[in-house]
Design an enzyme around this catalytic site. Structure first.
Site, PDB file in Angstrom:
ATOM      1  N   ASN A   9       0.849  -1.192   0.000  1.00 25.19           N
ATOM      2  CA  ASN A   9       0.000   0.000   0.000  1.00 25.19           C
ATOM      3  C   ASN A   9       0.885   1.242   0.000  1.00 25.19           C
ATOM      4  O   ASN A   9       1.461   1.613   1.025  1.00 25.19           O
ATOM      5  CB  ASN A   9      -0.904  -0.018   1.237  1.00 25.19           C
ATOM      6  N   LYS A  11       0.021   4.314  -0.338  1.00 23.86           N
ATOM      7  CA  LYS A  11      -0.627   5.509   0.222  1.00 23.86           C
ATOM      8  C   LYS A  11      -0.395   6.718  -0.695  1.00 23.86           C
ATOM      9  O   LYS A  11      -0.452   6.581  -1.916  1.00 23.86           O
ATOM     10  CB  LYS A  11      -0.149   5.744   1.653  1.00 23.86           C
ATOM     11  N   HIS A  98      -9.573   1.231   5.329  1.00 21.74           N
ATOM     12  CA  HIS A  98      -8.274   1.405   5.996  1.00 21.74           C
ATOM     13  C   HIS A  98      -8.452   2.398   7.149  1.00 21.74           C
ATOM     14  O   HIS A  98      -9.239   3.347   7.053  1.00 21.74           O
ATOM     15  CB  HIS A  98      -7.241   1.935   5.000  1.00 21.74           C
ATOM     16  N   GLU A 100      -6.871   4.822   8.190  1.00 22.45           N
ATOM     17  CA  GLU A 100      -6.663   6.237   7.870  1.00 22.45           C
ATOM     18  C   GLU A 100      -7.913   6.843   7.229  1.00 22.45           C
ATOM     19  O   GLU A 100      -8.213   8.025   7.434  1.00 22.45           O
ATOM     20  CB  GLU A 100      -5.443   6.379   6.955  1.00 22.45           C
ATOM     21  N   GLU A 168      -5.316  -4.500  11.254  1.00 24.88           N
ATOM     22  CA  GLU A 168      -4.297  -3.464  11.399  1.00 24.88           C
ATOM     23  C   GLU A 168      -4.558  -2.684  12.684  1.00 24.88           C
ATOM     24  O   GLU A 168      -5.359  -1.745  12.682  1.00 24.88           O
ATOM     25  CB  GLU A 168      -4.296  -2.534  10.186  1.00 24.88           C
ATOM     26  N   GLY A 174       2.405   2.890  10.905  1.00 22.53           N
ATOM     27  CA  GLY A 174       3.287   4.019  10.634  1.00 22.53           C
ATOM     28  C   GLY A 174       3.986   4.572  11.858  1.00 22.53           C
ATOM     29  O   GLY A 174       4.619   5.625  11.800  1.00 22.53           O
ATOM     30  N   SER A 211       3.166  -1.846  10.689  1.00 17.91           N
ATOM     31  CA  SER A 211       4.622  -1.734  10.820  1.00 17.91           C
ATOM     32  C   SER A 211       5.334  -3.070  10.630  1.00 17.91           C
ATOM     33  O   SER A 211       6.316  -3.373  11.301  1.00 17.91           O
ATOM     34  CB  SER A 211       5.003  -1.113  12.172  1.00 17.91           C
TER      35      SER A 211
END
Length: 258
Positions: A9, A11, A98, A100, A168, A174, A211
């Site tokens: 991914n 991003k 996701h 985010e 996740e 991140g 991560s």
């Protein structure tokens, strides 16, 4: 799991020149690897999908992935991209929900269920993301949060075995923080139980994202019920990504993490 997945991914990273250069370095290295036992997705920014798709040129082991799609089939939605548009240019899988997007775009479970449906309608595979915040885990609500995310985001979905789940933990995305192996094993087992009791299926792949890197990938992939990984930062570097691919290919069928 018999089938393994790895999703890079990207991003909101890489210009078209950087994306093209990455693929030109990655593809020759993959040629030397036995890719028959897993499916690899690369999910670049929307604007790069046609160019990356052209580089893949009908590849049987690497597919084009998208980071999102709209929940309606078409309409006056400026700046959005439909599932039909993605399928039309050869996208094979789409990330849905996701963390985010849940946080920054305020996407809720009902909206995500519509997206999953649109992706399935167009013959692509949805990768539904789920995961708890650090506050949820500290308060002991992590299981309840994940269960609600899965059940409500898959509400009304009949083709459950065409869906994949990506766990996740939000606090490990991140940040450099990684869930310990015991946490990963326990949550993947719990998700598998949800899918069995709710949908009667033991064949939905569950990926880990949070991560994951070349140093910890092998141990993570050796955990039971981990069918691969959703890779963020480490998918932006060819050498790191190749090491993670290799770690997935070396995955064992053991009964515990090591």
């Amino acid at each position: 799991m018999d089938k393994k997945y790895l999703i890079g991914n990207w991003k909101m990273y890489k210009t078209i020149q950087e994306a093209t250069s990455f693929m030109q370095h990655l593809l020759p290295q993959l040629e030397a690897i036995d890719r028959s036992s897993f499916t690899l997705f690369i999910a670049p920014a929307f604007v790069h999908l046609p160019a990356i798709g052209a580089l893949l040129n009908g590849s049987t082991f690497m597919q084009l992935g998208a980071q999102n799609c709209h929940h309606e089939p078409e309409g006056a939605f400026t700046g959005e991209v439909s599932a039909a548009m993605l399928a039309d240019i050869g996208v094979g899988g789409v990330l849905i929900g996701h963390s985010e997007r849940r946080i920054y775009q305020k996407e809720d479970h009902r909206l995500l269920a519509k997206k999953v449906k649109r992706v399935l309608e167009k013959g692509m595979q949805p990768f539904l993301c789920c995961g708890e915040s650090l506050e949820d885990r500290r308060n002991g609500r992590h299981k309840a949060v994940v269960q609600q995310q899965i059940q409500e985001s898959l509400d009304g979905i009949k083709e459950i075995e065409k869906v994949a789940i990506a766990y996740e933990p939000v606090w490990a995305i991140g940040t450099g923080e990684v869930a310990c192996l015991e946490v990963i094993e326990a949550m993947h087992s719990f998700i598998k139980e949800i899918l069995w009791h709710q949908y009667g299926s033991k064949n939905v792949p569950i990926l880990y994202g949070g991560s994951c890197n070349p140093q910890n990938a092998k141990a993570i992939f050796n955990c039971p019920n981990v069918a691969g990984g959703l890779i963020g930062g480490a998918s932006l570097r060819v050498d790191d990504f190749i090491k993670i691919v290799t770690a997935l290919l070396e995955q064992k069928d053991g009964t515990n993490c090591n």
